[in-house]
Design a protein around this motif. Structure first.
Motif, PDB file in Angstrom:
ATOM      1  N   LEU A  14       0.831  -1.206   0.000  1.00  0.00           N
ATOM      2  CA  LEU A  14       0.000   0.000   0.000  1.00  0.00           C
ATOM      3  C   LEU A  14       0.866   1.257   0.000  1.00  0.00           C
ATOM      4  CD1 LEU A  14      -2.848   1.222   0.134  1.00  0.00           C
ATOM      5  CD2 LEU A  14      -2.660   1.130   2.627  1.00  0.00           C
ATOM      6  N   GLY A  15       1.939   1.254   0.784  1.00  0.00           N
ATOM      7  CA  GLY A  15       2.856   2.395   0.807  1.00  0.00           C
ATOM      8  C   GLY A  15       3.503   2.643  -0.544  1.00  0.00           C
ATOM      9  N   ILE A  18       0.946   4.217  -2.823  1.00  0.00           N
ATOM     10  CA  ILE A  18       0.747   5.633  -2.511  1.00  0.00           C
ATOM     11  C   ILE A  18       1.904   6.463  -3.061  1.00  0.00           C
ATOM     12  CG2 ILE A  18       0.698   7.305  -0.607  1.00  0.00           C
ATOM     13  CD1 ILE A  18      -0.982   5.268   0.947  1.00  0.00           C
ATOM     14  N   GLY A  22       0.381   8.720  -5.764  1.00  0.00           N
ATOM     15  CA  GLY A  22       0.040   9.907  -4.992  1.00  0.00           C
ATOM     16  C   GLY A  22      -1.281   9.712  -4.276  1.00  0.00           C
ATOM     17  N   ALA A  23      -1.373  10.295  -3.091  1.00  0.00           N
ATOM     18  CA  ALA A  23      -2.555  10.099  -2.263  1.00  0.00           C
ATOM     19  C   ALA A  23      -3.791  10.767  -2.857  1.00  0.00           C
ATOM     20  CB  ALA A  23      -2.292  10.635  -0.855  1.00  0.00           C
ATOM     21  N   THR A  24      -3.615  11.802  -3.672  1.00  0.00           N
ATOM     22  CA  THR A  24      -4.778  12.508  -4.224  1.00  0.00           C
ATOM     23  C   THR A  24      -5.455  11.723  -5.343  1.00  0.00           C
ATOM     24  OG1 THR A  24      -3.340  13.708  -5.750  1.00  0.00           O
ATOM     25  CG2 THR A  24      -3.820  14.756  -3.636  1.00  0.00           C
ATOM     26  N   LEU A  26      -5.563   8.295  -5.558  1.00  0.00           N
ATOM     27  CA  LEU A  26      -6.042   6.974  -5.132  1.00  0.00           C
ATOM     28  C   LEU A  26      -7.558   6.859  -5.100  1.00  0.00           C
ATOM     29  CD1 LEU A  26      -3.493   5.826  -2.432  1.00  0.00           C
ATOM     30  CD2 LEU A  26      -3.796   4.994  -4.745  1.00  0.00           C
TER      31      LEU A  26
END
Length: 95
Positions: A14-15, A18, A22-24, A26
């Protein structure tokens, strides 16, 4: 195949995801994946319903679209657009 994956392994994967996306992005990726899965499931259930109903339209259309030619086709009239390698060499002196 999945027996060796523990909680730590999944967190590492998962890391990495990300970091790559990028977290935006996902949530948009997850939404698209969910929609794709829903469409796939819907199509599978539609196909199963058709198979259970005994729908043979695909087989019937294949049988009715077969035609037997009665005479060989004549070549099309007109100039030859691509004469191939047996064409006469270019004798144009404007080279």
């Amino acid at each position: 195949m999945w027996q060796g994956l523990g909680g730590i392994h999944l967190l590492i994967i998962l890391g990495i995801i990300i970091l790559l996306f990028g977290a935006t992005k996902l949530p948009a990726l997850a939404k698209g994946l969910g929609q794709s899965i829903n469409i796939f499931k819907k199509e599978m259930t539609d196909d199963e319903k058709k198979a259970q109903a005994g729908d043979t339209t695909v087989q019937n259309t294949a049988a009715t679209n077969t035609t037997v030619p009665t005479a060989p086709a004549e070549p099309a009239a007109g100039p030859v657009l691509n004469p191939g390698p047996s064409a006469q060499p270019n004798t144009d002196s404007r080279r």
